[in-house]
Motif scaffolding. Structure first.
Motif, PDB file in Angstrom:
ATOM      1  N   ASN A 157       0.842  -1.197   0.000  1.00  9.81           N
ATOM      2  CA  ASN A 157       0.000   0.000   0.000  1.00  9.81           C
ATOM      3  C   ASN A 157       0.875   1.243   0.000  1.00  9.81           C
ATOM      4  N   THR A 158       0.276   2.372  -0.368  1.00 10.41           N
ATOM      5  CA  THR A 158       1.052   3.611  -0.428  1.00 10.41           C
ATOM      6  C   THR A 158       1.369   4.162   0.947  1.00 10.41           C
ATOM      7  N   HIS A 159       0.583   3.788   1.950  1.00  8.94           N
ATOM      8  CA  HIS A 159       0.861   4.320   3.283  1.00  8.94           C
ATOM      9  C   HIS A 159       2.229   3.876   3.781  1.00  8.94           C
ATOM     10  N   GLU A 160       2.619   2.650   3.447  1.00 12.91           N
ATOM     11  CA  GLU A 160       3.969   2.200   3.811  1.00 12.91           C
ATOM     12  C   GLU A 160       5.013   3.156   3.258  1.00 12.91           C
ATOM     13  N   PHE A 161       4.861   3.504   1.999  1.00 18.21           N
ATOM     14  CA  PHE A 161       5.837   4.400   1.385  1.00 18.21           C
ATOM     15  C   PHE A 161       5.765   5.804   1.980  1.00 18.21           C
ATOM     16  N   VAL A 162       4.560   6.279   2.222  1.00 19.05           N
ATOM     17  CA  VAL A 162       4.395   7.616   2.801  1.00 19.05           C
ATOM     18  C   VAL A 162       5.138   7.717   4.123  1.00 19.05           C
ATOM     19  N   PHE A 163       4.917   6.747   4.990  1.00 22.38           N
ATOM     20  CA  PHE A 163       5.552   6.828   6.300  1.00 22.38           C
ATOM     21  C   PHE A 163       7.047   6.521   6.215  1.00 22.38           C
ATOM     22  N   ARG A 164       7.428   5.665   5.288  1.00 22.83           N
ATOM     23  CA  ARG A 164       8.851   5.382   5.129  1.00 22.83           C
ATOM     24  C   ARG A 164       9.590   6.625   4.633  1.00 22.83           C
ATOM     25  N   LEU A 165       8.960   7.367   3.737  1.00 22.45           N
ATOM     26  CA  LEU A 165       9.551   8.625   3.268  1.00 22.45           C
ATOM     27  C   LEU A 165       9.702   9.613   4.419  1.00 22.45           C
ATOM     28  N   MET A 166       8.663   9.727   5.226  1.00 24.88           N
ATOM     29  CA  MET A 166       8.734  10.645   6.363  1.00 24.88           C
ATOM     30  C   MET A 166       9.775  10.198   7.374  1.00 24.88           C
ATOM     31  N   SER A 167       9.941   8.876   7.515  1.00 19.47           N
ATOM     32  CA  SER A 167      10.895   8.373   8.502  1.00 19.47           C
ATOM     33  C   SER A 167      12.339   8.534   8.038  1.00 19.47           C
ATOM     34  N   SER A 168      12.524   8.936   6.782  1.00 21.33           N
ATOM     35  CA  SER A 168      13.880   9.182   6.299  1.00 21.33           C
ATOM     36  C   SER A 168      14.355  10.590   6.648  1.00 21.33           C
ATOM     37  N   ASP A 176      -2.603  12.435   3.911  1.00 21.73           N
ATOM     38  CA  ASP A 176      -3.156  13.552   4.676  1.00 21.73           C
ATOM     39  C   ASP A 176      -3.402  13.192   6.136  1.00 21.73           C
ATOM     40  N   ARG A 177      -3.972  12.022   6.385  1.00 18.12           N
ATOM     41  CA  ARG A 177      -4.226  11.628   7.780  1.00 18.12           C
ATOM     42  C   ARG A 177      -2.929  11.484   8.548  1.00 18.12           C
ATOM     43  N   GLN A 178      -1.938  10.851   7.927  1.00 17.24           N
ATOM     44  CA  GLN A 178      -0.666  10.630   8.616  1.00 17.24           C
ATOM     45  C   GLN A 178       0.056  11.939   8.904  1.00 17.24           C
ATOM     46  N   VAL A 179       0.101  12.822   7.913  1.00 18.64           N
ATOM     47  CA  VAL A 179       0.829  14.066   8.113  1.00 18.64           C
ATOM     48  C   VAL A 179       0.089  14.980   9.094  1.00 18.64           C
ATOM     49  N   SER A 180      -1.247  14.882   9.117  1.00 22.68           N
ATOM     50  CA  SER A 180      -2.015  15.681  10.077  1.00 22.68           C
ATOM     51  C   SER A 180      -1.766  15.198  11.496  1.00 22.68           C
ATOM     52  N   ARG A 181      -1.608  13.894  11.649  1.00 22.41           N
ATOM     53  CA  ARG A 181      -1.296  13.355  12.982  1.00 22.41           C
ATOM     54  C   ARG A 181       0.094  13.791  13.422  1.00 22.41           C
ATOM     55  N   LEU A 182       1.059  13.750  12.523  1.00 23.09           N
ATOM     56  CA  LEU A 182       2.409  14.176  12.870  1.00 23.09           C
ATOM     57  C   LEU A 182       2.449  15.666  13.196  1.00 23.09           C
ATOM     58  N   ALA A 183       1.571  16.428  12.558  1.00 29.54           N
ATOM     59  CA  ALA A 183       1.542  17.865  12.809  1.00 29.54           C
ATOM     60  C   ALA A 183       1.114  18.195  14.236  1.00 29.54           C
ATOM     61  N   GLU A 221       5.851  20.684  11.360  1.00 30.30           N
ATOM     62  CA  GLU A 221       5.012  21.747  10.806  1.00 30.30           C
ATOM     63  C   GLU A 221       4.590  21.351   9.393  1.00 30.30           C
ATOM     64  N   VAL A 222       3.283  21.407   9.143  1.00 27.60           N
ATOM     65  CA  VAL A 222       2.738  21.042   7.847  1.00 27.60           C
ATOM     66  C   VAL A 222       1.961  22.229   7.293  1.00 27.60           C
ATOM     67  N   VAL A 223       2.296  22.647   6.095  1.00 29.35           N
ATOM     68  CA  VAL A 223       1.605  23.747   5.428  1.00 29.35           C
ATOM     69  C   VAL A 223       0.864  23.175   4.222  1.00 29.35           C
ATOM     70  N   LYS A 224      -0.467  23.386   4.191  1.00 25.89           N
ATOM     71  CA  LYS A 224      -1.310  22.868   3.117  1.00 25.89           C
ATOM     72  C   LYS A 224      -1.829  24.023   2.266  1.00 25.89           C
ATOM     73  N   ILE A 225      -1.390  24.072   1.020  1.00 23.14           N
ATOM     74  CA  ILE A 225      -1.821  25.117   0.101  1.00 23.14           C
ATOM     75  C   ILE A 225      -3.152  24.699  -0.533  1.00 23.14           C
ATOM     76  N   PRO A 226      -4.197  25.521  -0.440  1.00 19.25           N
ATOM     77  CA  PRO A 226      -5.490  25.185  -1.073  1.00 19.25           C
ATOM     78  C   PRO A 226      -5.344  25.046  -2.588  1.00 19.25           C
ATOM     79  N   THR A 227      -5.976  24.020  -3.153  1.00 15.29           N
ATOM     80  CA  THR A 227      -5.914  23.841  -4.611  1.00 15.29           C
ATOM     81  C   THR A 227      -6.886  24.774  -5.334  1.00 15.29           C
ATOM     82  N   LEU A 228      -7.914  25.226  -4.638  1.00 15.55           N
ATOM     83  CA  LEU A 228      -8.866  26.160  -5.244  1.00 15.55           C
ATOM     84  C   LEU A 228      -8.664  27.562  -4.678  1.00 15.55           C
ATOM     85  N   PRO A 229      -8.791  28.605  -5.485  1.00 15.62           N
ATOM     86  CA  PRO A 229      -9.084  28.562  -6.923  1.00 15.62           C
ATOM     87  C   PRO A 229      -7.894  28.033  -7.716  1.00 15.62           C
ATOM     88  N   PHE A 230      -8.181  27.135  -8.649  1.00 16.21           N
ATOM     89  CA  PHE A 230      -7.113  26.413  -9.329  1.00 16.21           C
ATOM     90  C   PHE A 230      -6.334  27.286 -10.308  1.00 16.21           C
TER      91      PHE A 230
END
Length: 382
Positions: free
Chosen positions: A82-93, A113-120, A126-135
């Motif tokens: 699953n991609t979550h393994e990679f997501v957390f492995r990337l963060m753990s690097s 998003d859930r994982q990074v929000s928990r780490l935040a 620190e996690v900064v989320k840029i809104p995609t809209l207005p695109f």
């Protein structure tokens, strides 16, 4: 035109109009034979199964994926369930002994998003989320954010899962700092929206899998790792021991290839199914450009039929779009409320039309198993 490739799924659901292919895509018939082949290989090779998988099946899958993405370094692809393994492995690097700052968007899939929000919630994340809209201003705003501060990781999608909007990742990668891991989530674009990774393959990580448009089902995700990467993720597994290790003193050794991001034991039947699907597409002359064109034609027909019914909610005015010539394989309508959207999804399901939603956003997905009759019948059931 290609409905015959999905005979088992369509015959199993003869009264269902399945327009949620961005969520749970039908699998081609060849995946059933691939599943059985995995069982037969396990019986044939028994203790030598891993040797066969890593020497034959993994390189086969790597080559097929590389052809789709125009990658030169096919050996730089590693697999996980699953991609979550990679997501957390990337963060753990990253270096968690210092403040970690991650730049992303407000439209990332839950694995990230859930994982990074928990780490935040931790004081040094620190996690900064840029809104995609207005695109129409998204890329400029994201570029400004990249330039405004120092980051430890940049992560964003090629196709945003909650809208279908396509990000110009090549543009953003070129403007990104070269010493910061830049991760592209390609799950909602792989085998749907063409992307040539070759010009940026030395700089980007790319994560995707077979559950959506690659049509191999769950259990087979992959990560492309830039060749110069030398990371030591804390979250690691025994598959990383399968390559030549590089270490200093008593430290845990890591491979210098993609397997520095390897995990542990997984069910490889998903890889067999993915290989079978990608090979079938090649045999049928279905490269990603042709697939994209076929789906675009179906989407255009859908909108033309929709214009005839004048639905109060599902209409062109509520369609989230930027450029339908460069759009994901699902159309998203932003309705007045989450309750209204959920209710409409339920009502359509009772009429035999399967869609799905994310909050107030209603999504219609399109696959190669839809023909003109299906499109018209779907609009009639909205």
């Amino acid at each position: 035109m290609y409905k015959h490739l999905y005979r088992r799924f369509t015959e199993a659901n003869p009264t269902l109009l399945h327009f949620a292919s961005h969520s749970h895509h039908y699998w081609p018939d060849v995946t059933r034979e691939a599943q059985l082949q995995y069982w037969d290989d396990c019986a044939k090779y028994v203790d030598d199964k891993w040797s066969h998988i890593f020497s034959v099946k993994v390189p086969q899958a790597q080559r097929l994926i590389s052809e789709v993405l125009n990658l030169t370094h096919s050996q730089q692809i590693v697999f996980a369930p699953n991609t979550h393994e990679f997501v957390f492995r990337l963060m753990s690097s990253l270096d968690w002994n210092q403040k970690v700052r991650i730049l992303t968007t407000d439209s990332e899939f839950y694995s990230f998003d859930r994982q990074v929000s928990r780490l935040a919630e931790l004081p040094h994340f620190e996690v900064v989320k840029i809104p995609t809209l207005p695109f129409d201003t998204f890329h400029e705003r994201f570029e400004q954010a990249m330039e405004s501060s120092d980051w430890n990781m940049i992560f964003l999608s090629h196709v945003f899962f909650n809208s279908g909007l396509v990000c110009d990742v090549e543009r953003l990668v070129k403007d990104a700092p070269s010493d910061v891991p830049f991760v592209i989530d390609g799950y909602h674009s792989f085998m749907a929206v063409p992307l040539n990774l070759k010009p940026i393959q030395e700089k980007v990580f790319y994560v995707a899998g077979s559950y959506k448009y690659a049509q191999g089902g769950e259990g087979c995700c992959f990560l492309y790792v830039p060749p110069s990467t030398r990371h030591r993720p804390m979250y690691t597994g025994w598959f990383a021991e399968l390559s030549k290790l590089s270490a200093i003193g008593n430290e845990v050794g890591y491979p210098t290839d993609a397997y520095q991001y390897a995990g542990s034991t997984m069910d490889f039947s998903g890889m067999y199914r993915l290989i079978a699907t990608l090979e079938t597409f090649k045999d049928q002359g279905l490269d990603i450009t042709r697939i994209h064109t076929l789906i675009q034609n179906n989407q255009q027909l859908f909108l033309e039929e929709l214009a005839k019914v004048n639905h109060p909610l599902v209409n062109r005015q509520n369609l989230i779009q930027d450029n339908l010539k460069n759009h994901g394989h699902f159309l998203t309508f932003n309705l007045p409320s989450t309750d209204a959207t959920s209710q409409l999804v339920k009502e359509m399901k009772t009429r035999g039309l399967m869609t799905d939603s994310r909050g107030s956003r209603l999504r219609f997905g399109f696959g190669l198993y839809h023909d003109t009759t299906d499109i018209k019948a779907a609009v009639a059931k909205i």
